[in-house]
Structure formats: C-alpha cells, structure tokens
Design a protein around this motif. Sequence first.
Motif, PDB file in Angstrom:
ATOM      1  N   PRO A  70       6.239  -7.592 -14.748  1.00  0.00           N
ATOM      2  CA  PRO A  70       4.897  -7.986 -15.179  1.00  0.00           C
ATOM      3  C   PRO A  70       4.894  -8.812 -16.464  1.00  0.00           C
ATOM      4  O   PRO A  70       4.048  -9.700 -16.626  1.00  0.00           O
ATOM      5  N   GLU A  71       5.840  -8.547 -17.361  1.00  0.00           N
ATOM      6  CA  GLU A  71       5.884  -9.326 -18.603  1.00  0.00           C
ATOM      7  C   GLU A  71       6.268 -10.775 -18.327  1.00  0.00           C
ATOM      8  O   GLU A  71       5.669 -11.700 -18.870  1.00  0.00           O
ATOM      9  N   LEU A  72       7.268 -10.976 -17.472  1.00  0.00           N
ATOM     10  CA  LEU A  72       7.665 -12.339 -17.113  1.00  0.00           C
ATOM     11  C   LEU A  72       6.540 -13.047 -16.363  1.00  0.00           C
ATOM     12  O   LEU A  72       6.257 -14.220 -16.615  1.00  0.00           O
ATOM     13  N   LEU A  73       5.885 -12.329 -15.475  1.00  0.00           N
ATOM     14  CA  LEU A  73       4.774 -12.935 -14.729  1.00  0.00           C
ATOM     15  C   LEU A  73       3.654 -13.340 -15.685  1.00  0.00           C
ATOM     16  O   LEU A  73       3.057 -14.418 -15.528  1.00  0.00           O
ATOM     17  N   ALA A  74       3.390 -12.524 -16.701  1.00  0.00           N
ATOM     18  CA  ALA A  74       2.375 -12.865 -17.698  1.00  0.00           C
ATOM     19  C   ALA A  74       2.785 -14.117 -18.475  1.00  0.00           C
ATOM     20  O   ALA A  74       1.938 -14.985 -18.760  1.00  0.00           O
ATOM     21  N   GLU A  75       4.068 -14.225 -18.803  1.00  0.00           N
ATOM     22  CA  GLU A  75       4.551 -15.426 -19.491  1.00  0.00           C
ATOM     23  C   GLU A  75       4.407 -16.660 -18.602  1.00  0.00           C
ATOM     24  O   GLU A  75       4.024 -17.735 -19.084  1.00  0.00           O
ATOM     25  N   LEU A  76       4.701 -16.509 -17.329  1.00  0.00           N
ATOM     26  CA  LEU A  76       4.547 -17.629 -16.397  1.00  0.00           C
ATOM     27  C   LEU A  76       3.080 -18.042 -16.275  1.00  0.00           C
ATOM     28  O   LEU A  76       2.775 -19.238 -16.159  1.00  0.00           O
ATOM     29  N   LEU A 132       2.350 -20.100 -19.257  1.00  0.00           N
ATOM     30  CA  LEU A 132       3.035 -21.388 -19.136  1.00  0.00           C
ATOM     31  C   LEU A 132       2.368 -22.320 -18.126  1.00  0.00           C
ATOM     32  O   LEU A 132       2.100 -23.482 -18.430  1.00  0.00           O
ATOM     33  N   PHE A 133       2.089 -21.816 -16.950  1.00  0.00           N
ATOM     34  CA  PHE A 133       1.568 -22.650 -15.862  1.00  0.00           C
ATOM     35  C   PHE A 133       0.051 -22.647 -15.749  1.00  0.00           C
ATOM     36  O   PHE A 133      -0.525 -23.564 -15.171  1.00  0.00           O
ATOM     37  N   GLY A 134      -0.593 -21.588 -16.247  1.00  0.00           N
ATOM     38  CA  GLY A 134      -2.005 -21.368 -15.993  1.00  0.00           C
ATOM     39  C   GLY A 134      -2.151 -20.558 -14.715  1.00  0.00           C
ATOM     40  O   GLY A 134      -1.292 -20.613 -13.828  1.00  0.00           O
TER      41      GLY A 134
END
Length: 119
Positions: free
Chosen positions: A19-25, A28-30
């Motif tokens: 979930p943390e990486l997905l939040a960062e993505l 990054l991407f919107g």
Amino acid sequence: MNEDCRRPAGHAQTPTFDPELLAELEILFGRPRLMELLGVLDREISARLDTPASEPSQLARDAHVLVSSSGALAFRTLSDACSALEQACVRGEEVAPSLNTVVIAARHARDAIATLRAA
C-alpha cells in the motif's frame, strides 16, 4: 486505502500489494493514470492466466511479463510467484505447484485491483 483488499483471505502475513508503494505511485502518476495502469495490469493478468499456456516456454514468457508489470505496480506477491514459475519452467521442473500459486496470487491481485478501481 481499503485494508480488506491488501491481503488474500487466509494469508495474513502475505499482502496482495504494497500500500505504501501504491500510494507513492498515486502521487507520482495521479489517481486517474494509476487506475488506468491497474486496468492494464488486470487485462494482462487475464490474458496470460485465465487460460494458462500449456507449453513451458510460453508459460515462462507469460510469467516473465507479469514479473515486471505486477512488481512495478506494487503487486509483489504476484511478481514473486511469477518469478518462481518462470524459473521452474526454465529449469524444466514440475510447474503445477508454482502455477497454482500464481493463479491464486493472480486472483487476489485482480480482486484487489477491482476494489481499488471501484473506490
């Protein structure tokens, strides 16, 4: 983010995605672009695993594609399972156990993607 879609049922220690990486993505991407990319991943999983290839070399290629695409979008469980399947194919080992793990991880990933996209 919905906690229920992070972990497959019965796999409390194995998250479906990070979930943390997905939040960062998402930052990054919107959100719209991330949801589009998740849709692409969902279609890729379906195309390659709804009816898995029976020929080991094709199964290895399909697994290889999913290693990259699922890993890049925070679905590490699926990525790792696909990596193990690819290696089993390349080594000429029995693929059924690895394929079963991939199919289960793929189902959980697709369920999580559907939940994320609906939120």
